[in-house]
Design an enzyme around this catalytic site. Sequence first.
Site, PDB file in Angstrom:
ATOM      1  N   ASP A 184     -11.335   2.567  -3.238  1.00 52.06           N
ATOM      2  CA  ASP A 184     -10.880   3.740  -3.636  1.00 52.06           C
ATOM      3  C   ASP A 184     -10.689   4.594  -2.355  1.00 52.06           C
ATOM      4  OD1 ASP A 184     -10.614   6.054  -5.510  1.00 52.06           O
ATOM      5  OD2 ASP A 184     -12.295   6.755  -4.289  1.00 52.06           O
ATOM      6  N   GLU A 229      -6.380   1.202  -3.077  1.00 55.00           N
ATOM      7  CA  GLU A 229      -5.715   2.279  -3.680  1.00 55.00           C
ATOM      8  C   GLU A 229      -5.332   3.032  -2.353  1.00 55.00           C
ATOM      9  OE1 GLU A 229      -5.929   6.475  -5.840  1.00 55.00           O
ATOM     10  OE2 GLU A 229      -7.429   5.797  -4.463  1.00 55.00           O
TER      11      GLU A 229
END
Length: 480
Positions: A184, A229
């Site tokens: 993330d 990401e």
Amino acid sequence: MFYELYLRSFCDGNGDGLGDLKGAEKKLDYIAELGMEGIWLLPIMQSPAYHGYSVTDFFAINPIYGDLKDLRNFLYGAHKRDLKVILDLPLNHTSPSHEWFLKALDGEKPYCDWYLFLQSEEWLKARRHWDNQQVWSNYSGRWVYALFGPGSPDLNFESPSLWQQIKEVLTFWLSVGFDGFRFDAAKHIFDFSIEKGICEYQHSRNIAFWKEMTSHCRAISPDCLFVSEVWDDARIVDMYSSIFGIGFNFPLAEDLKLAIASRNAESLVKALKTDMQRFFRSKRSYESGTFLTNHDMTRLVSSMNGDRDLALLALTVLLTLPGLPFLYYGEELGMEGVYDEYFNEEQLEPFLWYENGYGPDQTEWKALGKNRPHGGVSIQAQSGIAGSYFERFKNILRFRRDNPWLRFTTIKSISRKKDLVRINLHGSKGNAILYHNTGNSRATLDTTGTPVVINGRLEKQRGRWSMAGLSSAIEVLDGE
Ligand code: ACG
């Protein structure tokens, strides 16, 4: 293909209304039969937040999802079906209730080095890179850097002991049996300049961090899978992706949906040429993680203003491109949901197993606002019904599953004639031509070969192939 799974909304295995690991384990056959090769599990660590991205213990499972035994059973079941499972790890920040943060506020070492405390009043002027939000939050009179808001103070990776700690987190989840991670907020590890007191991405330092973390994982498990990401333009996505092996193609997701929603063949050609530029070359340092939507976005049908035929065209275009596709749970049902910055969370609604919204497995943690019962969206209403959105969606997934060679093709050219977009590919099957009709009227295919329909309708009339509006076909030129 990977299935992006939000456990809380998927399948309730213990009757408390919340989706959990036991429930998801029961549905592994469902996921495998969709043609998936893997699952991306949204964060499952202990967290007070519904989304799980602000963690209170990186070594514990959120008890609403189950325990370590449930996780091991889930992973065992997935592996038995040849499904890989990657874990979403939000390492950039913690919850303010994390023990580390509480100890940091008390000035305890090393924790007080693991967060960034305000060092100059000038720093309070700093604004978030993309939307001008403030980035400092006040906790009991202390200002701490918290890029994503007060619910998630950032970890401060200037501290070498924190790097060590994070390696232990990675080792732990690999030892439990995960096949890799979705990292993330990968560009946010170092995103505040202490020298200048402003928000500024330090890409080379971020990359150095990820190099070390991925090498650590590969030393434990050489076949580890990583997806980064990095929500940014292609140049930045490129910089990071080769370290991970797979990088989410955010520009493609955005441009492809825009072009198809506006039925603009020219924009589609432009989007594909720009956002798949790397895939015009046969040598590449990473794979594209292709997708249309994720949990941070408006759902597919909603982004097509409710037009399901357009949604299926977008899916077909995506699944015929090179790359590893990621599909967000519930998109196969045509669930709707608009992401808005005020967090209405419509895009996270419970997966609908039953038409009346109740029954075993059904999760009920939040009201069904957008995907109401008796709306014809549930599995019960659509499964086995020829022509239903679900069955048509599955047919397109099946096409991709049966043609795994598409993942590694090279794009030779992209062109259009009016509304008909033509993509020439080269792959292990030889050369192939894709046809996508982005318009509503029938289009004639300029070929003497034998195209095969992927979605929609294709007919041969008086020796000429023609395709209905919003349909797609493929023609493989050379046999294996
Ligand atoms: C991840 C997760 C998300 C999660 C967090 C925090 C991070 O998927 O669910 O939030 O753990 C930024 C970050 C991403 C982040 C999203 C939500 N996603 O970079 O890591 O915010 C611009 C910015 C991007 C920005 C994006 C969306 O550049 O950085 O993403 O906007 O806001 C073109 C441009 C591109 C631009 C786009 C869109 O493509 O090229 O640069 O992106 O247009 O304008 C979760 C919760 C939150 C909670 C947090 C702690 O959802 O509510 O606060 O956890």
